[in-house]
Each structure stands twice: as structure tokens, then as C-alpha cells.
Design a protein around this motif. Structure first.
Motif, PDB file in Angstrom:
ATOM      1  N   GLU A  86       3.023   2.340  -2.227  1.00  0.00           N
ATOM      2  CA  GLU A  86       4.296   2.317  -2.963  1.00  0.00           C
ATOM      3  C   GLU A  86       4.049   2.370  -4.479  1.00  0.00           C
ATOM      4  OE1 GLU A  86       6.948  -1.037  -2.803  1.00  0.00           O
ATOM      5  OE2 GLU A  86       5.426  -2.442  -3.495  1.00  0.00           O
ATOM      6  N   GLU A  95       0.833  -1.191   0.000  1.00  0.00           N
ATOM      7  CA  GLU A  95       0.000   0.000   0.000  1.00  0.00           C
ATOM      8  C   GLU A  95       0.878   1.254   0.000  1.00  0.00           C
ATOM      9  OE1 GLU A  95      -2.781  -0.072   3.191  1.00  0.00           O
ATOM     10  OE2 GLU A  95      -4.229   1.076   2.027  1.00  0.00           O
ATOM     11  N   THR A 146      -1.572   3.874  -4.604  1.00  0.00           N
ATOM     12  CA  THR A 146      -0.568   2.844  -4.900  1.00  0.00           C
ATOM     13  C   THR A 146      -0.505   2.718  -6.419  1.00  0.00           C
ATOM     14  OG1 THR A 146      -1.227   1.718  -2.877  1.00  0.00           O
ATOM     15  CG2 THR A 146       0.014   0.411  -4.485  1.00  0.00           C
TER      16      THR A 146
END
Ligand code: SF4
Length: 347
Positions: A52, A50, A229
Motif C-alpha cells: 500500500e 505490504e 510499499t
């Protein structure tokens, strides 16, 4: 029954892909018999945490776009699991619910689409030229029954402001905008449903270099503002290096290397990654790393080479490479590689 992927929730993993495959049948003759299969995606494993950005890089035709579209089921996968942690599907007392997107019903998929969106490569052809910008961005809200009337208009205005456009642009048509502005409209359309995951499929490769930086900065700002994300797909390693927390390198339908961005660029372990990095232009006259020219073209996915798919082009090939496919393994520190000699090669 506890499903084996329920551990994902503990590691903040938003999406995990297991053995994803997409094979396209090749048919011939009057009866359209299947005579072969193009293995566009041939068993990939990866996860995205989450918040990234996971970069997915490789040459044209390596299966990046097919993989991205299969994750959303815009293309039906042939096999594999796509485990997604959905907040919008959470029931009373639940923070989220784990769903296998690959096996989801049509109805479930409609709800999941609110959580998982895509930005397409070509901002010219991905916007309907007969619709106004307001109608294009508002359409997902109408389809999902989330807003109408003045509420819909307010939400469209809000998302236009977030991408650097204004309310006056709602009444205009896509042809009245520049390439960069059209891509901002595409980003607004993806954002309007308040998704968790955005798959950005070559979002800047059709834009001028000066505009590319603006759009990349915008995507980064939006990620921080809305906690997004990204799976960022690109053939451009410089762009991938700039925006990604981790990078997955694809070759002929398989992931050959996956690591944190800094680790991958400083310490590549797969010969294909080494060749891609050597071809990135560096604006430094003292930088004299020789570019590695790969032999031949990318082989066809209809009839891939035996053993390691990369062996006909690899400058380190040995006999075993021609016969035995290397397995995808963690060398330590979550640096994954698919090469028999990853530990011993000094790249
Ligand atoms: Fe090259 Fe062999 Fe490694 Fe494949 S397994 S990348 S052919 S050294």
C-alpha cells in the motif's frame, strides 16, 4: 518468548510504528547545557500494509521529514518502536523476520537498509555531481557486496530501463540531466537493492507540474511491477489524494487524523484536516466551498501550546481544549482522530 508485536505478520503489516519520538536538544552557553527540546516528532503511531501507499501530509515544519528519516534511522529516534517485517533477514525455513529497527545494531541496520530505501526531495543536491550515473546507482550494490563487474553493470542497466532511462546514460553526470530525469536517477538508486519499503520524501515538490505527473505515474507503475510499499511524504494534498491508499495528517509532531483516502476527504473529522482540504484548488466553477484560513502561524515545537496543540488556531476551540490533550483514538473503521469533539463536530 513471544514478542507483543509478532501478531503483525498475520495482518500483512510491513511496518508498525509505536510512540515514535524525535526531540532535538537546544543547547546554550559555554558548557552547551540543554535548555529546551524541540519536539519535532512527539509520539506517533501508525502502520503500513505490504503493497500500500500511506500518505503523510501536513504544513512545512510539522515533522513529516523528521518522522520519515527517523524510520530509517538516518536520524536517531529519541524513543519508540519501529517494527519491520524483513524478508532479507529471514533465516532458513522462515519467510520473514520481525525486527525493531529502533534497537537494531549497526550491522543489522546495514542489512535492513537493503529492505528500506529513501527517495529525497531535491534531485539536484541528493546526487554526487562528481560521480557518473552508473557509479551513483551501482554504489549501493558495491557497498553491500551484492554485485561487481559485468553483473553490476547489468543490474544498473536493468534498473535504468525500469525508470525510463537507458544504458547510454550510465556514463553521464547528473548535471547533464533535467530535473525529472535526475529524480528518475534517485528512484533508480533506491530501487537497485530491491527494497520492500520506499520512503518518498516530497519526491515531486521540486519539479515542474508537468513533470510531477510523470514521476508520480512512474512511482505507481514501479509499485505494481515490483510489489513496493510506499510512505509518501508531501505537503500537497492533491498529490497525496491521487497516490495514497490511506492518509495520515500531521500537526506539530503528532498525527491528528489517519483514515482511508476516500473516507478522509469525504468525511474529515479533525478541524485541521478540514482546513487543509478546503484550501485544495478544485477545477470546477460550480465548486464553492469556502477556504478556511487558519489563524496565525504554526507554533514552535520548542514550546508547543498546552492541551490540544491545535487549539490556538482551531475555530471550534472550547475550554477543555486549552487544558487537556486529546487522545488518539479509533472512531470506528480504523478512522483515527486526535480531537475531543471528533464525534460531535459537523465539518
Ligand atoms: Fe479543535 Fe479542541 Fe478538537 Fe483541538 S480538541 S482540534 S482545539 S476542537
Amino acid at each position: 518468548m513471544i514478542k507483543r508485536w509478532q501478531h503483525l505478520s498475520r495482518n500483512n503489516i510491513l511496518l508498525e510504528v509505536k510512540n515514535l519520538k524525535k526531540h532535538f536538544p537546544i543547547r546554550k552557553g559555554i558548557l552547551k547545557r540543554e535548555v529546551a527540546r524541540a519536539k519535532a516528532v512527539d509520539g506517533i503511531d501508525m502502520y503500513i500494509r505490504e503493497g500500500e501507499t500511506l500518505g503523510l501530509v501536513g504544513e512545512s515544519g510539522c515533522g513529516k521529514t523528521t518522522a520519515g528519516r527517523s524510520l530509517l534511522r538516518l536520524i536517531e529516534p529519541t524513543a519508540g518502536e519501529i517494527i519491520f517485517r524483513s524478508k532479507k533477514l529471514a533465516g532458513p525455513g522462515e519467510e520473514y523476520r520481525m525486527v525493531n529497527v529502533a534497537a537494531a545494531s549497526h550491522k543489522l541496520l546495514m542489512t535492513l537498509r537493503r529492505d528500506m530505501q529513501i527517495i529525497f526531495q531535491d534531485p539536484y543536491s541528493s546526487l554526487n555531481p562528481r560521480m557518473t550515473v552508473g557509479a551513483i546507482i551501482g554504489e549501493p550494490l558495491l557497498v553491500h557486496g551484492l554485485a561487481k563487474g559485468s553483473e553490476l553493470k547489468d543490474r544498473v542497466c536493468g534498473v535504468l530501463a525500469a525508470v525510463g532511462l537507458n544504458a547510454d546514460h550510465m556514463k553521464r553526470y547528473p548535471h547533464e540531466f533535467s530535473g525529472g530525469q535526475r529524480q528518475r536517477i534517485g528512484i533508480a538508486r533506491a530501487l537497485v537493492l530491491d527494497p520492500q519499503l520506499i520512503i518518498a520524501d516530497e519526491p515531486v515538490s521540486a519539479l515542474d507540474v508537468s513533470i510531477q505527473a510523470q514521476v508520480i505515474n512512474l512511482l505507481e507503475d514501479l509499485q505494481h511491477k515490483f510489489g513496493l510499499t510506499y510512505l509518501f511524504i508531501s505537503h500537497d494534498l492533491s498529490v497525496i489524494k491521487h497516490i495514497s491508499n490511506r492518509v495520515a495528517v500531521m500537526y506539530l509532531g503528532k498525527i491528528v487524523e489517519l483514515a482511508k483516502t476516500e473516507e478522509l476527504f469525504l468525511n474529515p473529522k479533525h478541524p485541521y484536516t478540514e482546513a487543509l482540504i478546503s484550501a485544495v484548488p478544485v477545477p470546477d466553477p460550480d465548486h464553492n466551498v469556502e477556504e478556511i484560513i487558519l489563524k496565525g502561524d504554526v507554533p514552535t515545537p520548542v514550546n508547543p501550546p498546552s492541551g490540544c496543540y491545535f487549539h490556538p488556531r482551531c475555530r471550534y476551540t472550547q475550554e477543555i481544549c486549552k487544558n487537556e490533550p486529546p487522545c488518539y483514538r479509533d472512531l470506528g473503521g480504523k478512522h483515527y482522530v486526535t480531537c475531543h469533539f471528533a464525534e460531535s463536530l459537523s465539518l
